[in-house]
Design a protein around this motif. Structure first.
Motif, short mmCIF file in Angstrom:
data_model
loop_
_atom_site.label_atom_id
_atom_site.label_comp_id
_atom_site.label_asym_id
_atom_site.label_seq_id
_atom_site.Cartn_x
_atom_site.Cartn_y
_atom_site.Cartn_z
N ASN A 207 -7.40 1.35 -0.08
CA ASN A 207 -6.39 0.63 0.70
C ASN A 207 -4.98 0.88 0.15
O ASN A 207 -4.10 0.03 0.29
CB ASN A 207 -6.70 -0.87 0.78
N TRP B 134 -13.40 -5.91 8.63
CA TRP B 134 -11.99 -6.33 8.62
C TRP B 134 -11.81 -7.69 7.94
O TRP B 134 -10.72 -8.00 7.48
CB TRP B 134 -11.42 -6.37 10.03
N TRP C 288 0.82 -1.22 0.00
CA TRP C 288 0.00 0.00 0.00
C TRP C 288 0.86 1.27 0.00
O TRP C 288 0.34 2.34 -0.20
CB TRP C 288 -0.92 0.01 1.23
N TYR D 230 -17.17 5.69 8.94
CA TYR D 230 -17.10 4.48 8.12
C TYR D 230 -17.43 3.26 8.97
O TYR D 230 -17.24 3.26 10.20
CB TYR D 230 -15.69 4.26 7.55
N ASN E 144 -19.10 3.71 3.56
CA ASN E 144 -19.29 5.08 4.00
C ASN E 144 -20.65 5.21 4.66
O ASN E 144 -21.65 4.79 4.10
CB ASN E 144 -19.21 5.97 2.76
N SER F 180 -15.75 9.25 -1.84
CA SER F 180 -15.10 8.56 -0.73
C SER F 180 -14.69 7.21 -1.28
O SER F 180 -15.53 6.37 -1.57
CB SER F 180 -16.09 8.43 0.43
N ASN G 186 -11.50 -6.49 4.62
CA ASN G 186 -10.75 -5.22 4.57
C ASN G 186 -11.41 -4.24 3.58
O ASN G 186 -10.81 -3.74 2.65
CB ASN G 186 -9.28 -5.41 4.20
N ASN H 177 -6.66 -0.35 6.34
CA ASN H 177 -7.82 0.07 5.55
C ASN H 177 -7.65 1.56 5.30
O ASN H 177 -7.51 2.34 6.24
CB ASN H 177 -9.11 -0.22 6.33
N ASN I 77 -14.40 -0.98 3.50
CA ASN I 77 -15.25 -0.15 4.36
C ASN I 77 -16.44 0.41 3.60
O ASN I 77 -16.49 0.41 2.38
CB ASN I 77 -14.44 0.92 5.08
N ILE J 195 -16.01 -0.52 8.91
CA ILE J 195 -15.01 -1.39 8.27
C ILE J 195 -15.33 -2.85 8.54
O ILE J 195 -15.57 -3.23 9.68
CB ILE J 195 -13.59 -1.10 8.79
N ASN K 84 -12.45 3.79 -1.05
CA ASN K 84 -11.70 2.88 -0.17
C ASN K 84 -10.69 2.11 -1.03
O ASN K 84 -10.96 1.04 -1.54
CB ASN K 84 -12.71 1.92 0.50
N THR L 182 -8.91 5.06 3.16
CA THR L 182 -9.97 5.70 2.38
C THR L 182 -9.60 7.14 2.06
O THR L 182 -9.17 7.88 2.93
CB THR L 182 -11.30 5.67 3.18
#
Lengths: 325, 439
Positions: free
Chosen positions: B135, A103, A24, A99, A110, B131, A106, B112, A108, A101, B133, B114
């Protein structure tokens, strides 16, 4: 030029990121350590009535949450990481994001904007069942402070965020259907779709879609609307039937699934005697091929799919089986 | 001797006790020290949130702080619409090792992440535009409309502490009497207050940062020009106001696009539409920008034939430093817009309006427009309308008659321009336009 940005002016410390282990960070060229005066304020989130957010919440049941943080205070913080902020003043309204999430995936979701609530409140609807989830709230507010040069000022952001770990209990039964192919004959599928989605309070309802020549639904879909989603979903014979000959061989596959986890050990499909209640199988169950010539069919047979998720929500769907004479 | 022996025995017993007591005290001290160590480690609680950095990556179109004369202390990144920008952010929450979040802590999975884009509304509040997401700590995208934005990044990651705490509290490996070892303490050692830790001992830790971006308008405004002829005893002043009202209503409703492409819907009035174009023509990068010119009605050809025609036209840079642009429509014999053709002795009025993407084409503004002679002298109305009694078209037949031009100019707040200069021809037509007979 970059006066507004919360930048890290010092080079990143330590070894460069290992992109195999932290993919990431691809393309990231800045340090994780802020050097601007950007305070991070504690944030507490709790239920509207002041109680703690329960560790287990229920799918589709709205929660009115409140965020408690000094970011809404009249005056901004005077320090950031032990450094004094010279003459700080708020420069804009608070920007707020909530949010949910999941997990396990992984991923999320809104939380939608809720009108009529205070800026620090939000209705969060956990629509995704999960064994590991979290509600998070993120806020930022621009603040201005005096620059070292007389008459000049700088801008940074006060931040406040928090997460509360929750489990989301699944209350939606599985949405399983069947794909049926008659050997050397027609084929078709049927499957339920929760409608309206995320309905609460219970009961949940679904439309059942039929597609394919087996249901006289080529290039179109036949829809049976408004069945209660649960263990007694019966399609009436005047709506749709599975039309077969007495010596047909049916190849059957399960389609669809659950919005969380299906309990595969409890999955059953086949032909049963009558609709409603506990299905009484006629012939083999969970077989990929059913040879009708080897079964003594009752007067009103049904094709059924019986699925249960790991939480115990159960869906049993009956579709009439009509044997041509 | 015997007494000495007894003394030695008593001394030995006392000494042995002393040694035992001392040893016990040492053991107790060691245990206490280890417990204290464990307590210290437990105190290194996982925080609820950590710091984050966020930045727009430098680029040619990240404009200087004083861009377009702006206040250098405004504290917003100066950007322009329709250009791709990259942002990146970082936090200790995104590192491979959770040790900087809390000593002994471990990450329980990937973060996570966003990216949140909000735009400031008229009340100063921030409304969410998107928005996403992703990652990913790097992100890119375009701003499709001018305005003040806030880019926010929300990060979260599950942090656990089981093994880390266990290692700390167990003490030296191989040492006997590990009564001070953490063992069963580990599951609770890093549990936050108020039951913050979910099943499995992991806790969601968050990070957050924002930056402000001022997105500047580089698109010329849309302009509509309407011409309407009068007849009989029509109140031309009232007609002009009705025409303007109609334009105000339709221009906002259609976001600057022509309200119709059917020629028959332009019998009352003829229109020139200049706008950013169809969906795939809009929001092009500044160096690719075009506009669409559409003409509709009977007044744009000498025969008076109703028509609807449309074509793209170039947008040109107006100011290289300020990145403003201009759409200029020059009418003429060899141009897409030949000119406007009105009949002699027939009163007519015109009006021009504009909308701009600077406010999402939400309001109209009246555009300055006039008829002028070749030397730039304005031609006045004859009462409530314009009226010409002598033809000047075809030009070769009326060389002695003055040339007239229709000119209009719309400028948005950023200095982007849309201008029109086209010939105005007075034709000698007695019959109705629909017949297409030119005497």
């Amino acid at each position: 030029m970059f006066g507004s940005m919360v930048s890290a002016q010092e080079p990143p410390q330590g070894a460069p990121a290992n992109l195999e282990k932290t993919p990431w960070l691809k393309g990231v060229e800045l340090s994780p350590y802020p050097t601007d005066l950007t305070p991070t304020l504690p944030l507490a989130i709790y239920l509207e009535n002041g109680e703690a957010i329960p560790a287990t919440v229920t799918e589709d049941v709205p929660l009115v949450l409140v965020a408690d943080t000094a970011i809404f205070d009249e005056t901004p913080p005077t320090h950031a990481n032990d450094q004094e902020i010279p003459n700080p003043r708020w420069d804009a309204a608070v920007a707020v994001s909530w949010y949910f999430i999941d997990w396990e995936k992984n991923q999320n979701f809104n939380a939608s904007t809720t009108s009529g609530l205070a800026a620090n409140q939000m209705v969060v609807i956990p629509t995704t069942p999960t064994g590991r989830g979290a509600v998070t709230c993120h806020m930022a507010r621009r603040l201005r402070y005096d620059a070292p040069e007389p008459g000049r000022s700088k801008v940074s952001y006060a931040n406040s965020s928090a997460g509360r770990d929750v489990r989301v209990l699944d209350i939606t039964p599985p949405l399983c259907g069947l794909e049926i192919t008659i050997e050397n004959g027609k084929s078709g599928s049927f499957w339920p779709v929760e409608f309206p989605p995320d309905k609460y309070p219970l009961p949940k309802t679904a439309n059942v879609y039929f597609s394919g020549g087996l249901f006289d639904a080529v290039d179109k879909e036949v829809v049976v609307e408004g069945l209660e989603l649960g263990s007694n979903m019966i399609v009436a014979a005047e709506q749709v039937t599975v039309k077969v000959a007495a010596d047909d061989k049916l190849n059957i596959k399960v389609v669809g699934g659950d919005n969380h986890k299906l309990d595969n050990a409890k999955l059953k499909f086949g032909i049963c005697n009558a609709a409603g209640g506990e299905p009484i199988p006629v012939g083999p169950i969970n077989e990929a091929t059913i040879d009708l010539s080897g079964i003594e069919l009752p007067d009103n047979p049904y094709v059924f799919i019986d699925a249960t998720d790991v939480t115990g929500n159960r869906q049993v769907l009956f579709v009439p089986l009509v044997v041509a004479k | 001797m015997k007494k000495f022996g007894v003394f030695l025995f008593v001394f030995a017993v006392f000494f042995s006790y002393a040694v035992v007591i001392s040893a016990q005290e040492e053991a107790a001290d060691a245990a206490a020290a280890t417990e204290e160590s464990a307590t210290t480690e437990e105190a290194a609680e996982i925080p609820g949130s950590v710091d984050m950095t966020l930045e727009m990556k430098p680029g040619k179109f990240v404009m200087p702080a004083n861009f377009r004369g702006g206040d250098p202390d405004r504290g917003l990144v100066n950007a322009v619409e329709d250009v791709f920008y990259e942002q990146h952010e970082h936090s200790i929450l995104y590192k491979e090792d959770a040790g900087e979040v809390a000593e002994g802590a471990t990450f329980e999975g990937d973060p996570n992440i966003t990216w949140d884009t909000k735009v400031k509304d008229a009340d100063g509040n921030f409304q969410t535009v998107s928005s996403v997401n992703t990652n990913m700590a790097g992100n890119g995208g375009k701003f499709f409309a001018p305005g003040e934005y806030q880019i926010g990044n929300g990060g979260a990651r599950q942090v656990g502490g089981g093994e880390g705490a266990e290692n700390v509290t167990t003490g030296d490996e191989g040492e006997e009497g590990g009564e001070a070892g953490g063992g069963n303490q580990t599951d609770e050692a890093l549990v936050g207050e108020n039951g913050e830790t979910a099943e499995g001992g992991a806790k969601t830790v968050t990070a957050n940062q924002a930056m402000g971006v001022l997105v500047h308008d580089v698109t010329a405004p849309d302009m509509w020009i309407a011409f309407q002829e009068g007849a009989g005893n029509v109140d031309m002043a009232a007609t002009e106001q009705e025409l303007k009202n109609k334009m105000v209503e339709k221009m906002v409703a259609n976001l600057g696009r022509p309200f119709s492409q059917k020629a028959e819907e332009f019998e009352d009035a003829s229109y020139v539409f200049i706008d950013e174009g169809t969906a795939d023509e809009r929001n092009l990068e500044p160096w690719k920008k075009t506009a669409r010119l559409s003409v509709a009605g009977a007044l744009f050809n000498e025969r008076g034939a109703p028509k609807f025609e449309s074509k793209t036209v170039e947008s040109k840079p107006l100011d290289q430093e300020d990145l403003t642009s201009q759409i200029h429509i020059a009418g003429g014999e060899k141009e897409a817009l030949k000119g406007v053709f009105v009949r002699r002795n027939v009163p007519f009025i015109f009006a021009a309006m504009s909308v701009d993407n600077g406010n999402n084409r939400g309001t109209t503004a009246e555009v300055a427009c006039r008829i002028e002679t070749a030397d730039g002298k304005e031609v006045e109305k004859d009462g409530a309308a314009y009226l010409f009694r002598v033809p000047n078209y075809p030009r070769e037949e009326y060389k002695d008659q003055p040339e007239y031009f229709f000119v209009s100019k719309a400028m948005d707040k950023s200095g982007n321009l849309t201008t029109v200069r086209m010939p105005l021809y007075i034709v000698n037509i007695q019959a109705a336009f629909e017949g297409g007979r030119n005497q």
